[in-house]
Design a protein around this motif. Structure first.
Motif, PDB file in Angstrom:
ATOM      1  N   LEU A 175       0.832  -1.209   0.000  1.00 60.52           N
ATOM      2  CA  LEU A 175       0.000   0.000   0.000  1.00 60.52           C
ATOM      3  C   LEU A 175       0.864   1.256   0.000  1.00 60.52           C
ATOM      4  O   LEU A 175       0.610   2.217  -0.707  1.00 60.52           O
ATOM      5  CB  LEU A 175      -0.893   0.009   1.242  1.00 60.52           C
ATOM      6  N   LEU A 176       1.914   1.187   0.808  1.00 54.96           N
ATOM      7  CA  LEU A 176       2.806   2.337   0.889  1.00 54.96           C
ATOM      8  C   LEU A 176       3.532   2.531  -0.447  1.00 54.96           C
ATOM      9  O   LEU A 176       3.696   3.653  -0.926  1.00 54.96           O
ATOM     10  CB  LEU A 176       3.816   2.135   2.022  1.00 54.96           C
ATOM     11  N   LEU A 177       3.926   1.409  -1.057  1.00 55.84           N
ATOM     12  CA  LEU A 177       4.617   1.508  -2.348  1.00 55.84           C
ATOM     13  C   LEU A 177       3.697   2.137  -3.392  1.00 55.84           C
ATOM     14  O   LEU A 177       4.134   2.937  -4.213  1.00 55.84           O
ATOM     15  CB  LEU A 177       5.069   0.119  -2.816  1.00 55.84           C
ATOM     16  N   ALA A 178       2.425   1.761  -3.344  1.00 56.26           N
ATOM     17  CA  ALA A 178       1.476   2.343  -4.300  1.00 56.26           C
ATOM     18  C   ALA A 178       1.353   3.847  -4.082  1.00 56.26           C
ATOM     19  O   ALA A 178       1.297   4.625  -5.037  1.00 56.26           O
ATOM     20  CB  ALA A 178       0.113   1.676  -4.136  1.00 56.26           C
ATOM     21  N   LEU A 179       1.358   4.239  -2.841  1.00 52.94           N
ATOM     22  CA  LEU A 179       1.264   5.670  -2.517  1.00 52.94           C
ATOM     23  C   LEU A 179       2.510   6.412  -3.029  1.00 52.94           C
ATOM     24  O   LEU A 179       2.414   7.484  -3.620  1.00 52.94           O
ATOM     25  CB  LEU A 179       1.131   5.845  -1.006  1.00 52.94           C
ATOM     26  N   LEU A 180       3.660   5.796  -2.807  1.00 47.71           N
ATOM     27  CA  LEU A 180       4.902   6.431  -3.250  1.00 47.71           C
ATOM     28  C   LEU A 180       4.953   6.494  -4.774  1.00 47.71           C
ATOM     29  O   LEU A 180       5.396   7.484  -5.357  1.00 47.71           O
ATOM     30  CB  LEU A 180       6.111   5.658  -2.708  1.00 47.71           C
ATOM     31  N   ASP A 224       2.465   6.798  -6.685  1.00 46.46           N
ATOM     32  CA  ASP A 224       1.583   7.901  -7.036  1.00 46.46           C
ATOM     33  C   ASP A 224       2.296   9.234  -6.911  1.00 46.46           C
ATOM     34  O   ASP A 224       2.229  10.093  -7.788  1.00 46.46           O
ATOM     35  CB  ASP A 224       0.387   7.904  -6.080  1.00 46.46           C
ATOM     36  N   LEU A 225       2.986   9.397  -5.806  1.00 41.46           N
ATOM     37  CA  LEU A 225       3.653  10.672  -5.550  1.00 41.46           C
ATOM     38  C   LEU A 225       4.783  10.913  -6.536  1.00 41.46           C
ATOM     39  O   LEU A 225       5.079  12.028  -6.915  1.00 41.46           O
ATOM     40  CB  LEU A 225       4.192  10.708  -4.122  1.00 41.46           C
ATOM     41  N   LEU A 226       5.427   9.839  -6.942  1.00 51.44           N
ATOM     42  CA  LEU A 226       6.518   9.978  -7.905  1.00 51.44           C
ATOM     43  C   LEU A 226       5.994  10.039  -9.332  1.00 51.44           C
ATOM     44  O   LEU A 226       6.751  10.152 -10.275  1.00 51.44           O
ATOM     45  CB  LEU A 226       7.493   8.799  -7.766  1.00 51.44           C
ATOM     46  N   ASP A 227       4.674   9.894  -9.462  1.00 46.57           N
ATOM     47  CA  ASP A 227       4.030   9.974 -10.765  1.00 46.57           C
ATOM     48  C   ASP A 227       4.402   8.825 -11.668  1.00 46.57           C
ATOM     49  O   ASP A 227       4.287   8.932 -12.886  1.00 46.57           O
ATOM     50  CB  ASP A 227       4.358  11.290 -11.465  1.00 46.57           C
ATOM     51  N   VAL A 228       4.869   7.731 -11.074  1.00 45.90           N
ATOM     52  CA  VAL A 228       5.235   6.585 -11.904  1.00 45.90           C
ATOM     53  C   VAL A 228       4.002   6.050 -12.611  1.00 45.90           C
ATOM     54  O   VAL A 228       4.041   5.618 -13.747  1.00 45.90           O
ATOM     55  CB  VAL A 228       5.864   5.476 -11.027  1.00 45.90           C
ATOM     56  N   GLY A 229       2.889   6.116 -11.906  1.00 44.79           N
ATOM     57  CA  GLY A 229       1.652   5.608 -12.499  1.00 44.79           C
ATOM     58  C   GLY A 229       1.138   6.481 -13.625  1.00 44.79           C
ATOM     59  O   GLY A 229       0.312   6.039 -14.414  1.00 44.79           O
ATOM     60  N   VAL A 250      -6.230   7.821 -11.788  1.00 47.92           N
ATOM     61  CA  VAL A 250      -7.064   8.945 -11.364  1.00 47.92           C
ATOM     62  C   VAL A 250      -7.523   8.824  -9.921  1.00 47.92           C
ATOM     63  O   VAL A 250      -8.178   9.710  -9.405  1.00 47.92           O
ATOM     64  CB  VAL A 250      -8.302   9.117 -12.277  1.00 47.92           C
ATOM     65  N   ASN A 251      -7.228   7.700  -9.285  1.00 46.73           N
ATOM     66  CA  ASN A 251      -7.636   7.559  -7.891  1.00 46.73           C
ATOM     67  C   ASN A 251      -7.005   8.635  -7.027  1.00 46.73           C
ATOM     68  O   ASN A 251      -5.887   9.074  -7.273  1.00 46.73           O
ATOM     69  CB  ASN A 251      -7.198   6.203  -7.346  1.00 46.73           C
TER      70      ASN A 251
END
Lengths: 191, 181
Positions: free
Chosen positions: A110-115, A117-122, A127-128
């Motif tokens: 979960l934390l990796l997904a958040l990071l 997101d913040l790094l804009d890798v996604g 859009v979440n």
């Protein structure tokens, strides 16, 4: 420090209702920290859009965002202390801190997904809201998780006030006693 | 945003830079003004250090970086229009725009290195930019510093606008909203 005007809301596609309320309440615009704080209390449903927009589109200095995230995660359920320490390490640039944590298996998925997101890798297809990833980490309902992030941003923005944030050396070290009284023999070196 | 002497001290500026800063700006100075002063000073080392600090440490909103780059590239001889157009895609996050360009086939490798370093948080690749512009590294650094200062001034303490033009039919819409009320 950062002012928000009606044109900002319009240009970032805020809906009609929030724009109308904004115009009535802040005809001359409002400081972002005040707006975030007001919205958290009076219009919590609108906080997610505002927080996501200002973070995702790089509208705030990354130092501020990472400091706020650190503040929020420090209250998380299963966030290891080492993760908080790394996020809070001002001796390392903020993007590097995020990247290192993302590449470190210590963090939960979960934390990796958040990071990510913040790094804009996604990328922009994701859009979440950031709060979707933050919610289970904090063990809070969605809006509460988001409100927590928003309020942490308020704190960091108010700390910033009108000055750029000081670095890892801290701003008060021996200031006052020594500043301006440079030793003539002090080495003349480049930064 | 203001820069004060404590800022320089805490980020490890050298004694000479701190002394000069104190002499010139005892009460601090606006960030954009300092950037312009550094660019005008011809002191490449200090300009480069300060620029790197702002970019690497995430001390300025990243959204102004692509716009500053567009300005710095104005006189570049061979930058394809589609590269500039991608840099302008304000609907996409600035990091995403730089990442896409850093990975796009057919873009000048020097320019790609500039995009990659900015995207990865490594700051300005002055060598890459100087090769693209056909100027010395010091000139490239100065040019980017000036461009960043201009963008900061344009920001003027307000959060930047998004992809749509805020002036587009603004009057008309405002009237509509009044009518609805």
């Amino acid at each position: 420090m950062f002012k928000v005007t009606i044109e900002f809301l319009r240009s970032w596609y805020a809906c009609d209702d929030p724009r109308r309320v904004f115009l009535a309440r802040y005809p001359d615009g409002v400081e972002l920290a005040d707006l975030l704080s007001d919205v958290c209390v009076d219009y919590p449903g609108e906080t997610m859009w505002l927080v996501d927009t200002i973070i995702r589109h790089g509208l705030l200095p990354l130092q501020v965002v990472v400091a706020a995230l650190t503040r929020v995660l420090a209250g998380g359920l299963d966030v290891p202390g080492s993760v908080i320490d790394r996020l809070a390490n001002r001796g390392v640039p903020p993007q590097v801190r995020l990247r290192r944590l993302r590449n470190n298996t210590e963090g939960s998925a979960l934390l990796l997904a958040l990071l990510d997101d913040l790094l804009d890798v996604g990328g922009v297809a994701e859009v979440n809201s950031l709060a979707f990833n933050l919610r289970p980490i904090l063990g809070l309902p969605l809006y509460e998780a988001n409100t927590k992030l928003a309020l942490a941003l308020v704190v960091e923005l108010r700390l910033l006030e009108d000055e750029l944030p000081s670095g890892p050396g801290g701003r008060d070290d021996s200031y006052g006693e020594n500043e301006g009284e440079y030793d003539e023999d002090e080495e003349e070196e480049l930064p | 945003m203001k820069v004060i002497i404590e800022f320089l001290r805490s980020w490890g500026a050298c004694p000479a830079a701190r002394r000069e800063f104190l002499e010139r700006y005892p009460d601090g100075v606006e960030l954009a003004d300092l950037l312009v002063a550094l660019a005008n000073s011809g002191n490449e080392a200090w300009t480069s250090w300060f620029l790197g600090l702002l970019l690497v440490e995430g001390l300025v909103p990243f959204v102004i970086v692509p716009d500053a780059l567009i300005k710095a590239l104005e006189d570049a001889p061979n930058v394809p229009p589609d590269v500039i157009a991608t840099l302008r895609l304000s609907g996409y996050s600035p990091v995403e725009r730089l990442r896409v360009l850093a990975e796009r086939d057919g873009v000048d490798p020097n320019l790609q290195s500039v995009f990659r370093d900015l995207w990865c948080g490594r700051g300005l690749n002055a060598y890459g930019l100087s090769e693209v512009l056909g100027v010395w590294e010091s000139t490239a650094t100065e040019r980017f510093a000036r461009a960043l200062a201009e963008e900061l001034l344009r920001l003027g303490g307000e959060l930047p606008f998004g992809p749509s033009d805020p002036d587009d039919d603004y009057e008309e819409d405002e009237e509509d909203e009044d009518d609805e009320e």
